[in-house]
Every structure is written in C-alpha cells, then in structure tokens.
Design an enzyme around this catalytic site. Sequence first.
Site, PDB file in Angstrom:
ATOM      1  N   SER A  69       0.846  -1.189   0.000  1.00 40.57           N
ATOM      2  CA  SER A  69       0.000   0.000   0.000  1.00 40.57           C
ATOM      3  C   SER A  69       0.890   1.250   0.000  1.00 40.57           C
ATOM      4  CB  SER A  69      -0.949  -0.035   1.205  1.00 40.57           C
ATOM      5  OG  SER A  69      -1.909   0.990   1.119  1.00 40.57           O
ATOM      6  N   ASP A 106      -8.286  -5.116  -6.558  1.00 40.23           N
ATOM      7  CA  ASP A 106      -7.976  -3.883  -5.821  1.00 40.23           C
ATOM      8  C   ASP A 106      -8.560  -2.677  -6.554  1.00 40.23           C
ATOM      9  OD1 ASP A 106      -6.835  -1.771  -4.377  1.00 40.23           O
ATOM     10  OD2 ASP A 106      -4.842  -2.687  -4.304  1.00 40.23           O
ATOM     11  N   HIS A 153      -7.936  -4.430  -1.878  1.00 43.39           N
ATOM     12  CA  HIS A 153      -6.695  -3.869  -1.357  1.00 43.39           C
ATOM     13  C   HIS A 153      -6.231  -4.601  -0.099  1.00 43.39           C
ATOM     14  CE1 HIS A 153      -3.589  -0.848  -1.263  1.00 43.39           C
ATOM     15  NE2 HIS A 153      -3.880  -0.523  -0.020  1.00 43.39           N
TER      16      HIS A 153
END
Length: 499
Positions: free
Chosen positions: A229, A440, A479
């Site tokens: 991330s 994602d 995600h």
Amino acid sequence: MLIMRSMSVMKSAWKLAYRHSSIALRYKATAVPRSSNPQLSFPCLDKLEQKNKTLASAMSEQLTFCAPSVNSLEGGPEPSYSRVVTGFEVFKSDRPTFMDNGGYLPSFEIAYESWGTLNAAKDNMILLHTGLSASSHARSQPKNTKSGWWENFIGPGQYIDTDKYFVVCTNVLGGCYGSTGPSSRDPATDDYYGTRFPIMTINDMVRAQRELVREVFGVKKLHASVGASMGGMQSLAYAWEFPEEVEHVISISGCARSHPYSIALRHTQRQVLMSDPNWNRGFYYDGIPPHVGMKLAREIATVTYRSGPEWESRFGRNRADDSRPVAFCPDFLVETYLDHAGEKFCLEYDANSLLYVLKAMDIFDLGLKNREKAFEVRSKNEEQFFNEVSETLQETLPKEPYQEKIKKATETPEESWKDLQNGMKKIANKKVLVIGVESDILFPVWQQREIADVLRSVSSQQENIQYLELGTNVSNFGHDTFLLSVDHFGPRVKSFLSN
C-alpha cells in the site's frame, strides 16, 4: 312521499355534519394536531451527540482520549492500535531535516520495532514500510505481545524469516504512533505543530528512515526494502533516494506515482474531515477532536479496501434487523460494518496526521521532473538555513504558502510515460518484485503493471524485474489482500529475498 324522504335524508346529513364539525372544533381547541406520519428516529445522531457530551466532560476534567473501548474489527486494512502504543524504541535526530515542498523540522523522532538479529556483516537488514495508518508494530515481540498487522508474515521460518533476516519497521514521519508529526510539539515554541507542520512527501519519510538505519544500526546497505500500500510507495522511494544502499525492493499494491482516481478518493476523505467544526483548522488538541469527520473519512476509505464481489458475498442485501423499520441510520449489514469501522478508528488516529499522510500519497511521483523540482526546493531551503542561521521557521518557508492549484494537464500520455521512465532509471537495474491484485480498487492493478513495465523498458537486466498478479480466482479481498491472503504471495516473497 319521495320529497319527504329526501328532506329526512338531508336533515340527517346536516345533523351528522354538525356533529363532526363540533368534534373537530373541540379537538382543535384541546389537542395538538397530529402529522400524517410519525417522525423518524435517529439513534446514530443521538449516539454522536452523547459522544460529544462525553468528550466535552472528559476535556473539562483534563482526561486524555486515545482510543474507544471496542474490539478490533477483524480483517481491517490496518489493525486497531491505541495511540498509547507501547514497546517501541525511539530514534531522535537533532539535525534539521528539510522537506521537498519547503519548510523543515528542527529535529525529529522515529519510532521503530525490530525482530531477528543483525549479523556481524550488517547485510541482513530488511526495512519494512507501513501502510497509511499502521504503527511500527508489525509483529508481536517481548515489549509488546499484541499481534501485529503482519503477524503471520514475519517471524521464525515465516515468509520474511527472522531466523535469517533482521527486520525493522518504523512509524512514518508525520504519523502519531511515536514518530514526530502534527500532534508533536514544535521545539521552537513548545506548542503543538498542528497545521504549522510542513507539507511532507513519501520521499521525506524515507530520508528520515535512512538516518535511523545509518545512525542506530550502522547499516550501509539494506538487504531489502519492503512495503505494501503506502509502504509500497515508500519501498520504491527508498531505493530511488539511495539506489546503492538497497539490494532487493518489494512493492505490493503500490504505485510509482499517484493517479487521479486515487487522489479523488483521498480528497473526499480530507474534505469531510476538514468540514468537522471541531477540526478548527488543525488546532483541536486542547478540545474535542474532530471525531465525526474522522469517522466519515474512515468509512469512505473502508469502502475502497475491499471489492464489490467481496461485499456481495459477505453482506449481500441483508439488513441488520428485518423486524425494525427501515431507517436512514445504519440499516443494511454493509452499513453497520462501515459505521463500526469508522467508529473504531475515529479516536485512534490523529486527524492532522491523516490529512498530512493522505496528501503525501497524493503528491507521490517518481517522475524525473517532480523529483528534480523537489530537490531544487529542498536544497534552496537547506542552503538558506545554514547561511542564515538566525532566520526563524516562518522565514525559511517558501514566500508563497502551499496551496492546491487547479490547472489543465499539459503533458501528453507519451510525455508523462517518458518522464516516469527517466525518473525510474535510477532503480531499473535493482532486483525488484512488484505484486498486484486484480480486485484492488484503491490501487488498481494497472498501477502495479505500470511499475513493472516502466522498469523493464529502461532496464539492461530485465530478468531482475519480477511481477506477480493475484487474480480474482485467488482473492476478492481487494486492497486488503496483502493482509488477508499472505499465503498466496508469501512464497514468492520468500523465494525473491533468498536470491
């Protein structure tokens, strides 16, 4: 006969009308009129009002609120940590650090935790970079036995094997879990920085980390820079800033530059937070924190952490309680989930830290033009500082205050791609593993493909650039996959680190 019957019916109708009008007049004189329908109830607003009262009372008694007493939300993107975090070490630099967008910090602290043992050659260190709001507590350790956010990924025999590697994780500069951030006190005034904290970049964060690596551990070259991330951004940025000081680079669900879609999502979070009157332009530390804005910002973020199919299979169209009337307050299961996620987070993380870190993600760009501009601004301010030591903090800031400017894109896609190629050449011959997730929506998978493609396009050792993509047949966690599906990419990480 017919006429008499008609007159009788009319007489009865007049009596009935008179009786009804008399009742109506008496009701009007003695009772409150009823609306057609009862007013809806708003228990969620009642709850917020009660929280405001509780916080106001706590502030009047000079109590400190750090985190609500709720259980951790299972499977959340960044697990729950009270701001009263324990068990970390602190590195303090007394040297000023200068920012890419102007301004500086006269000194700073970085909180960190470590696992494993640094070998005699000091060449087995892995620097672990965190996501947006995570602390340095990636794994449990003797000083803090609570499970970390990558508990099952790091450790003896795990995918990042602490029998082989010495792993260090930091809380980012600008954060609120032990590192210097907006909630810290400015040594020049002994008052909270608040929004006097300078705008920072991802590259500013990693330069601070590098001081820790060099000063505390004496490590001249990392075995690996690893992150997911926002940590994936940092991982690339560390290698970009210090290409000769990193052997392996792993970027999971990250990007080489922020794109409009992600920027737009973070913009909405900042806007709802800044609209909370308790935010008070960043100066709320002696009052009620902007918990409503923080809650809503987190709810927006939580929507982006998973995927549509995952929401569908997990919640469907189910309501929390079919026996209750339909309501504007959380009603569907998915709504109650988001409400809980926001409620859990709203007092755990500093609001200003959220604003600053989100903005750092927005302006992240490893293109050559952006990095050259940042170097020019930083060098100019650093030179000014050391040539005119007596200047105040305000005088060393740029003449024009930082503000967002709206302008049309002037680069063509081809020019933008070429600029990114020129910027990424610095790390094109490193050993790089990029991991993307098809489901994602926060960092769409094409952004990870972009990292791999641009590196390969300028690398003379293309075999060093590895790419792994997890399809929807593997994970629909979106995600959150980097936290919830570690067994699907962990073996690849372990193999990559061993080469």
